[in-house]
Design a protein around this motif. Structure first.
Motif, PDB file in Angstrom:
ATOM      1  N   TYR A 206       0.873  -1.187   0.000  1.00 38.55           N
ATOM      2  CA  TYR A 206       0.000   0.000   0.000  1.00 38.55           C
ATOM      3  C   TYR A 206       0.900   1.224   0.000  1.00 38.55           C
ATOM      4  CZ  TYR A 206      -4.418   2.454   0.952  1.00 38.55           C
ATOM      5  OH  TYR A 206      -5.551   3.235   0.835  1.00 38.55           O
ATOM      6  N   ALA A 207       0.401   2.316  -0.587  1.00 40.53           N
ATOM      7  CA  ALA A 207       1.239   3.510  -0.726  1.00 40.53           C
ATOM      8  C   ALA A 207       0.429   4.776  -0.503  1.00 40.53           C
ATOM      9  CB  ALA A 207       1.888   3.540  -2.111  1.00 40.53           C
ATOM     10  N   ILE A 215      -1.504  14.317   2.025  1.00 41.30           N
ATOM     11  CA  ILE A 215      -1.706  13.111   1.226  1.00 41.30           C
ATOM     12  C   ILE A 215      -2.694  13.436   0.114  1.00 41.30           C
ATOM     13  CG2 ILE A 215      -2.681  10.770   1.231  1.00 41.30           C
ATOM     14  CD1 ILE A 215      -1.613  10.592   4.170  1.00 41.30           C
ATOM     15  N   VAL A 216      -2.266  13.217  -1.122  1.00 37.58           N
ATOM     16  CA  VAL A 216      -3.126  13.535  -2.266  1.00 37.58           C
ATOM     17  C   VAL A 216      -3.667  12.285  -2.952  1.00 37.58           C
ATOM     18  CG1 VAL A 216      -2.093  15.795  -2.703  1.00 37.58           C
ATOM     19  CG2 VAL A 216      -1.108  13.776  -3.797  1.00 37.58           C
ATOM     20  N   LEU A 217      -3.018  11.155  -2.707  1.00 36.25           N
ATOM     21  CA  LEU A 217      -3.458   9.880  -3.285  1.00 36.25           C
ATOM     22  C   LEU A 217      -3.042   8.761  -2.347  1.00 36.25           C
ATOM     23  CD1 LEU A 217      -2.419  10.011  -7.057  1.00 36.25           C
ATOM     24  CD2 LEU A 217      -4.764   9.721  -6.232  1.00 36.25           C
ATOM     25  N   LYS A 218      -3.808   7.683  -2.347  1.00 39.61           N
ATOM     26  CA  LYS A 218      -3.396   6.490  -1.608  1.00 39.61           C
ATOM     27  C   LYS A 218      -4.059   5.277  -2.233  1.00 39.61           C
ATOM     28  CE  LYS A 218      -6.979   7.255   1.919  1.00 39.61           C
ATOM     29  NZ  LYS A 218      -7.248   7.447   3.352  1.00 39.61           N
ATOM     30  N   GLY A 219      -3.447   4.130  -2.033  1.00 38.08           N
ATOM     31  CA  GLY A 219      -3.997   2.908  -2.591  1.00 38.08           C
ATOM     32  C   GLY A 219      -2.948   1.827  -2.662  1.00 38.08           C
ATOM     33  N   PRO A 220      -3.328   0.605  -3.072  1.00 36.75           N
ATOM     34  CA  PRO A 220      -2.343  -0.471  -3.232  1.00 36.75           C
ATOM     35  C   PRO A 220      -1.252  -0.050  -4.220  1.00 36.75           C
ATOM     36  CG  PRO A 220      -4.585  -1.332  -3.365  1.00 36.75           C
ATOM     37  CD  PRO A 220      -4.706   0.164  -3.356  1.00 36.75           C
ATOM     38  N   GLY A 221      -0.015  -0.494  -3.955  1.00 41.03           N
ATOM     39  CA  GLY A 221       1.110  -0.132  -4.808  1.00 41.03           C
ATOM     40  C   GLY A 221       0.871  -0.471  -6.270  1.00 41.03           C
TER      41      GLY A 221
END
Length: 237
Positions: A206-207, A215-221
């Motif tokens: 995850y990143a 934080i502007v984006l997140k989700g699985p790598g």
């Protein structure tokens, strides 16, 4: 999945500069989490706050459901969190063995220390060949291995790494990331800050993408590596 580390609404200032503006992240046990972003995005400041080296103005950092926001750096190490700092920060005038044993300075379990030393030498055979050599005479790649090995000698549950591939030749970058994957496979949780976004996203479960302290984006790598916004801004494609 058990959440090991939680950072909630973290704010960090350096004088009048608002470096981290209310970020929240979670690090589940047993995974690799990476923070990516440009220089000055707040990645290193986040790690330094968790390690107790920088005091947050607001926000809560909890580890295994315990608030560690105000603990000293050595108490945080005792809890099982270590930081491999940017630029390695080994002790150049001490030998490889002395550097490694300093990583275990809070430990009293001699058998455990011996076992972890053997593990470090399995991960980094070059260090075993150079136990007598002064840290400052090692190559950049070997110094990075020494910094990682020193951290592992603390027997941490959570290993935080700040730019482990910085300044390394491409062939060594691959080796370092293979080792990070192996450390994770052996049961250590990893929180990774890395400018080499492609390499970091390739191994991360995850990143989080940081820009100017947020934080502007997140989700699985594997999802972020395909994201057009990420590819354009950080992967050069």
């Amino acid at each position: 999945m058990l959440v090991m580390l939680t950072v909630k609404d973290l704010h960090v200032y350096y004088g009048g500069i608002h470096a981290i503006k209310g970020i929240s992240i979670e690090v589940p046990q047993g995974v690799i989490i990476t923070l990516i972003g440009a220089n000055g995005a707040g990645k290193s400041s986040t790690l330094r706050s968790i390690a107790g080296l920088v005091r947050q103005k607001n926000g809560i950092i909890s580890y295994n459901d315990e608030d560690i926001s105000r603990l000293s750096p050595e108490k945080i190490v005792e809890k099982g969190i270590v930081l491999v700092p940017e630029g390695r920060k080994i002790f150049p005038n001490l030998t490889v063995m002395e550097n490694l044993m300093l990583g275990a300075y809070l430990r009293k379990d001699e058998e455990g220390i011996k076992r972890d030393l053997e593990w470090v030498f399995e991960l980094f055979p070059r260090l075993k060949e150079r136990t007598w050599q002064k840290g400052g005479t090692l190559s950049g790649g070997e110094q990075q291995m020494l910094a990682l090995g020193r951290a592992l000698m603390g027997n941490p549950q959570l290993v935080m790494m700040d730019e482990p591939s910085l300044g390394l030749a491409p062939i060594l970058v691959k080796e370092v990331f293979d080792i990070i994957k192996e450390i994770n496979a052996q049961g250590k949780t990893i929180l990774l800050v890395e400018q080499n976004a492609f390499a970091a996203l390739n191994i991360a479960h995850y990143a989080y993408v940081l820009e100017v302290g947020q934080i502007v984006l997140k989700g699985p790598g594997e999802e972020l590596i395909k994201n057009p916004q990420v590819r354009e801004a950080y992967l050069g494609v």
